[in-house]
Design a protein around this motif. Structure first.
Motif, PDB file in Angstrom:
ATOM      1  N   MET A   1     -48.830  -0.089  46.245  1.00  0.00           N
ATOM      2  CA  MET A   1     -48.602  -0.285  44.811  1.00  0.00           C
ATOM      3  C   MET A   1     -47.202   0.210  44.436  1.00  0.00           C
ATOM      4  SD  MET A   1     -50.599   1.347  41.589  1.00  0.00           S
ATOM      5  CE  MET A   1     -52.196   1.205  42.364  1.00  0.00           C
ATOM      6  N   ALA A   2     -46.513  -0.539  43.621  1.00  0.00           N
ATOM      7  CA  ALA A   2     -45.149  -0.179  43.239  1.00  0.00           C
ATOM      8  C   ALA A   2     -45.165   0.975  42.229  1.00  0.00           C
ATOM      9  CB  ALA A   2     -44.463  -1.394  42.629  1.00  0.00           C
ATOM     10  N   ALA A   3     -44.077   1.765  42.230  1.00  0.00           N
ATOM     11  CA  ALA A   3     -43.940   2.813  41.223  1.00  0.00           C
ATOM     12  C   ALA A   3     -43.561   2.161  39.899  1.00  0.00           C
ATOM     13  CB  ALA A   3     -42.863   3.791  41.659  1.00  0.00           C
ATOM     14  N   HIS A   4     -44.040   2.735  38.822  1.00  0.00           N
ATOM     15  CA  HIS A   4     -43.779   2.161  37.506  1.00  0.00           C
ATOM     16  C   HIS A   4     -43.028   3.136  36.628  1.00  0.00           C
ATOM     17  CE1 HIS A   4     -47.563  -0.138  38.645  1.00  0.00           C
ATOM     18  NE2 HIS A   4     -46.602  -1.029  38.636  1.00  0.00           N
ATOM     19  N   ARG A   5     -42.063   2.606  35.862  1.00  0.00           N
ATOM     20  CA  ARG A   5     -41.314   3.438  34.908  1.00  0.00           C
ATOM     21  C   ARG A   5     -41.607   3.068  33.471  1.00  0.00           C
ATOM     22  NH1 ARG A   5     -35.400   4.805  35.685  1.00  0.00           N
ATOM     23  NH2 ARG A   5     -35.083   2.769  34.731  1.00  0.00           N
ATOM     24  N   ARG A   6     -42.079   1.853  33.260  1.00  0.00           N
ATOM     25  CA  ARG A   6     -42.310   1.360  31.889  1.00  0.00           C
ATOM     26  C   ARG A   6     -43.775   1.319  31.505  1.00  0.00           C
ATOM     27  NH1 ARG A   6     -37.845   2.505  29.732  1.00  0.00           N
ATOM     28  NH2 ARG A   6     -36.178   2.067  31.173  1.00  0.00           N
ATOM     29  N   ILE A   7     -44.643   1.407  32.503  1.00  0.00           N
ATOM     30  CA  ILE A   7     -46.076   1.286  32.207  1.00  0.00           C
ATOM     31  C   ILE A   7     -46.867   2.346  32.964  1.00  0.00           C
ATOM     32  CG2 ILE A   7     -46.110  -1.172  31.613  1.00  0.00           C
ATOM     33  CD1 ILE A   7     -46.870  -1.797  34.506  1.00  0.00           C
ATOM     34  N   ASP A   8     -48.048   2.666  32.408  1.00  0.00           N
ATOM     35  CA  ASP A   8     -49.008   3.520  33.085  1.00  0.00           C
ATOM     36  C   ASP A   8     -50.186   2.621  33.455  1.00  0.00           C
ATOM     37  OD1 ASP A   8     -50.301   6.184  33.710  1.00  0.00           O
ATOM     38  OD2 ASP A   8     -51.694   5.395  32.221  1.00  0.00           O
TER      39      ASP A   8
ATOM     40  N   ILE B   1     -40.112  -1.454  22.370  1.00  0.00           N
ATOM     41  CA  ILE B   1     -39.808  -2.363  23.482  1.00  0.00           C
ATOM     42  C   ILE B   1     -38.772  -3.341  22.965  1.00  0.00           C
ATOM     43  CG2 ILE B   1     -40.765  -3.932  25.189  1.00  0.00           C
ATOM     44  CD1 ILE B   1     -43.492  -2.696  24.687  1.00  0.00           C
ATOM     45  N   LEU B   2     -37.500  -2.969  23.069  1.00  0.00           N
ATOM     46  CA  LEU B   2     -36.465  -3.839  22.510  1.00  0.00           C
ATOM     47  C   LEU B   2     -35.202  -3.889  23.355  1.00  0.00           C
ATOM     48  CD1 LEU B   2     -34.182  -1.863  21.004  1.00  0.00           C
ATOM     49  CD2 LEU B   2     -35.970  -1.697  19.316  1.00  0.00           C
ATOM     50  N   ASP B   3     -34.958  -2.863  24.134  1.00  0.00           N
ATOM     51  CA  ASP B   3     -33.735  -2.851  24.938  1.00  0.00           C
ATOM     52  C   ASP B   3     -33.861  -3.876  26.069  1.00  0.00           C
ATOM     53  OD1 ASP B   3     -32.466  -1.318  27.583  1.00  0.00           O
ATOM     54  OD2 ASP B   3     -31.222  -1.351  25.787  1.00  0.00           O
ATOM     55  N   GLU B   4     -32.843  -4.727  26.187  1.00  0.00           N
ATOM     56  CA  GLU B   4     -32.900  -5.841  27.144  1.00  0.00           C
ATOM     57  C   GLU B   4     -33.177  -5.378  28.576  1.00  0.00           C
ATOM     58  OE1 GLU B   4     -32.291  -9.303  27.404  1.00  0.00           O
ATOM     59  OE2 GLU B   4     -32.831  -9.396  25.303  1.00  0.00           O
ATOM     60  N   ALA B   5     -32.487  -4.321  28.979  1.00  0.00           N
ATOM     61  CA  ALA B   5     -32.664  -3.843  30.353  1.00  0.00           C
ATOM     62  C   ALA B   5     -34.091  -3.338  30.561  1.00  0.00           C
ATOM     63  CB  ALA B   5     -31.650  -2.738  30.651  1.00  0.00           C
ATOM     64  N   SER B   6     -34.609  -2.626  29.557  1.00  0.00           N
ATOM     65  CA  SER B   6     -35.980  -2.111  29.655  1.00  0.00           C
ATOM     66  C   SER B   6     -36.985  -3.254  29.708  1.00  0.00           C
ATOM     67  CB  SER B   6     -36.308  -1.224  28.452  1.00  0.00           C
ATOM     68  OG  SER B   6     -35.359  -0.217  28.323  1.00  0.00           O
ATOM     69  N   ILE B   7     -36.714  -4.309  28.945  1.00  0.00           N
ATOM     70  CA  ILE B   7     -37.629  -5.452  28.906  1.00  0.00           C
ATOM     71  C   ILE B   7     -37.645  -6.167  30.264  1.00  0.00           C
ATOM     72  CG2 ILE B   7     -37.991  -7.738  27.883  1.00  0.00           C
ATOM     73  CD1 ILE B   7     -37.077  -6.487  25.198  1.00  0.00           C
ATOM     74  N   GLN B   8     -36.476  -6.267  30.893  1.00  0.00           N
ATOM     75  CA  GLN B   8     -36.420  -6.874  32.232  1.00  0.00           C
ATOM     76  C   GLN B   8     -37.257  -6.051  33.215  1.00  0.00           C
ATOM     77  OE1 GLN B   8     -35.179  -9.772  32.981  1.00  0.00           O
ATOM     78  NE2 GLN B   8     -34.287 -10.106  30.979  1.00  0.00           N
ATOM     79  N   GLU B   9     -37.096  -4.745  33.119  1.00  0.00           N
ATOM     80  CA  GLU B   9     -37.828  -3.848  34.016  1.00  0.00           C
ATOM     81  C   GLU B   9     -39.335  -3.920  33.743  1.00  0.00           C
ATOM     82  OE1 GLU B   9     -36.738   0.572  35.692  1.00  0.00           O
ATOM     83  OE2 GLU B   9     -36.472   0.198  33.568  1.00  0.00           O
ATOM     84  N   LEU B  10     -39.670  -3.946  32.450  1.00  0.00           N
ATOM     85  CA  LEU B  10     -41.076  -4.055  32.061  1.00  0.00           C
ATOM     86  C   LEU B  10     -41.677  -5.348  32.622  1.00  0.00           C
ATOM     87  CD1 LEU B  10     -43.547  -3.225  30.320  1.00  0.00           C
ATOM     88  CD2 LEU B  10     -42.491  -4.485  28.427  1.00  0.00           C
ATOM     89  N   GLY B  11     -40.955  -6.443  32.467  1.00  0.00           N
ATOM     90  CA  GLY B  11     -41.440  -7.731  32.968  1.00  0.00           C
ATOM     91  C   GLY B  11     -41.699  -7.668  34.466  1.00  0.00           C
ATOM     92  N   ALA B  12     -40.764  -7.094  35.212  1.00  0.00           N
ATOM     93  CA  ALA B  12     -40.914  -7.012  36.670  1.00  0.00           C
ATOM     94  C   ALA B  12     -42.152  -6.191  37.037  1.00  0.00           C
ATOM     95  CB  ALA B  12     -39.657  -6.404  37.276  1.00  0.00           C
ATOM     96  N   GLU B  13     -42.377  -5.098  36.307  1.00  0.00           N
ATOM     97  CA  GLU B  13     -43.538  -4.250  36.618  1.00  0.00           C
ATOM     98  C   GLU B  13     -44.847  -4.965  36.286  1.00  0.00           C
ATOM     99  OE1 GLU B  13     -43.060  -0.329  34.920  1.00  0.00           O
ATOM    100  OE2 GLU B  13     -41.133  -0.032  35.916  1.00  0.00           O
ATOM    101  N   LEU B  14     -44.866  -5.674  35.160  1.00  0.00           N
ATOM    102  CA  LEU B  14     -46.081  -6.413  34.781  1.00  0.00           C
ATOM    103  C   LEU B  14     -46.351  -7.556  35.771  1.00  0.00           C
ATOM    104  CD1 LEU B  14     -45.626  -6.634  30.887  1.00  0.00           C
ATOM    105  CD2 LEU B  14     -47.272  -5.221  32.124  1.00  0.00           C
ATOM    106  N   PHE B  15     -45.303  -8.290  36.114  1.00  0.00           N
ATOM    107  CA  PHE B  15     -45.498  -9.428  37.024  1.00  0.00           C
ATOM    108  C   PHE B  15     -45.959  -8.934  38.402  1.00  0.00           C
ATOM    109  CE2 PHE B  15     -41.800 -11.627  34.590  1.00  0.00           C
ATOM    110  CZ  PHE B  15     -42.594 -11.704  33.468  1.00  0.00           C
TER     111      PHE B  15
END
Lengths: 118, 141
Positions: A1-8, A25-39
C-alpha cells in the motif's frame, strides 16, 4: 500500500473509508497529489468499495471536483462503488449547482453510507 | 465591525498556488467587515476560480505574464476584478456543465460556480478580465 499525505485510509469491513487531511482542497499541487493517492486506491490497491468522508473539508475548488469525477470513472470501470458522506452545506451547494449530486451517491454520514454498500 | 472599506491591488505571478497571495488577505478583511461565513465561502470560491482560470487558461503559466487582481470589501459589497494578459475567451462558448453529456467531464465548472455564487459577474469585451461582485446576504430569520 502506498504512503498517503493527503488522505487517511481505514477499512470498515469491506469498505475503504477515506478522510481528507486538508481542510481546503484548492492548491493545484495538492490536488494533483490528492488525485494520485485516490486513483492509487483503485488502480494499485484494488479497492472496490470506497467511501469519501468530507467531514474535515471546509473548501474545495472545481479542480478538486474534476479529480472526484475521474475517480468515479475509475471506480465504475473497475466495477466498484464510490460514495460520499459528511459534506457540509456550502460544499453540498457546489455539488447541487453543478448537478454532481446526480453523479455521486451522497449520504449524510459514515453509518448510512457504509450500510448502503451492503 | 469596520464601517469603512478595504482595497488592495496586486500583480500575481502566473504560477500555480499564487492565488493565496491575495485570497488570504481578502478572507481576513471579509471577516473584519463581519461578512457571514456562507458569503465568505462564495466569494472565496469565485475569486479562486477566476484567478486560477487567469493563471492557467489566460496566461498559460507564462512566467513573463502577470494576473492583475483588484479587491474591494465594504460591509455590504465585495468586489474582485481579475485580468490576465492572455488573448481572452468568449464565456458564452463554455458548454453548460450540467448537460447530460457534460455532467461527467472533469473540468468546465468554474464559470458556472462564479455565476451561481456571486450577485454580478461581467467579462470585459476582450474576455481576459472578469468583474465579480457580491452583495451581503440578508440575515437568516
Amino acid at each position: 500500500m502506498a504512503a498517503h499525505r493527503r488522505i487517511d485510509v481505514a477499512k470498515v469491513g469491506e469498505v475503504t473509508v477515506v478522510k481528507f487531511l486538508d481542510k481546503k482542497i484548492l492548491d493545484e499541487a495538492s490536488i494533483q497529489e490528492l488525485g494520485a493517492e485516490l486513483f492509487g486506491l483503485v488502480e494499485q490497491d484494488n479497492r472496490r468499495s470506497i467511501l469519501l468522508n468530507f467531514a474535515n473539508v471546509e473548501f474545495l475548488s472545481s479542480a478538486a471536483l474534476g479529480k472526484l469525477i475521474t475517480l468515479d470513472r475509475k471506480v465504475k470501470a473497475a466495477k466498484g462503488r464510490l460514495k460520499l458522506s459528511n459534506i457540509r452545506p456550502e460544499i453540498f451547494e457546489v455539488f447541487q449547482i453543478t448537478k454532481l449530486n446526480k453523479v455521486f451517491d451522497i449520504r449524510a454520514d459514515d453509518a448510512e453510507a457504509i450500510s448502503a454498500f451492503a | 465591525m469596520n464601517s469603512g472599506s478595504w482595497q488592495r491591488e496586486v500583480d500575481l505571478p502566473s504560477e500555480r498556488g499564487a492565488s493565496r497571495l491575495i485570497t488570504e488577505d481578502l478572507l481576513e478583511h471579509l471577516g473584519v467587515h463581519g461578512w457571514p461565513p456562507s458569503d465568505i465561502f462564495s466569494i472565496h470560491l469565485a475569486a479562486e476560480e477566476a484567478i486560477v482560470n487567469a493563471i492557467i487558461h489566460g496566461n498559460k503559466l507564462d512566467p513573463a505574464k502577470k494576473v492583475h487582481v483588484s479587491c474591494m470589501v465594504s460591509p455590504e459589497l465585495a468586489r474582485v476584478e481579475v485580468t490576465d494578459e492572455g488573448p481572452g475567451f468568449d464565456p458564452a462558448s463554455v458548454p453548460d456543465c450540467r448537460l447530460d453529456d457534460r455532467l461527467e467531464a472533469p473540468n468546465g465548472r468554474g464559470v458556472m460556480l462564479m455565476r451561481s455564487f456571486m450577485t454580478r459577474i461581467e467579462y470585459n469585451a476582450k474576455g481576459n478580465g472578469v468583474l465579480l461582485e457580491k452583495r451581503r446576504s440578508p440575515p437568516a430569520d
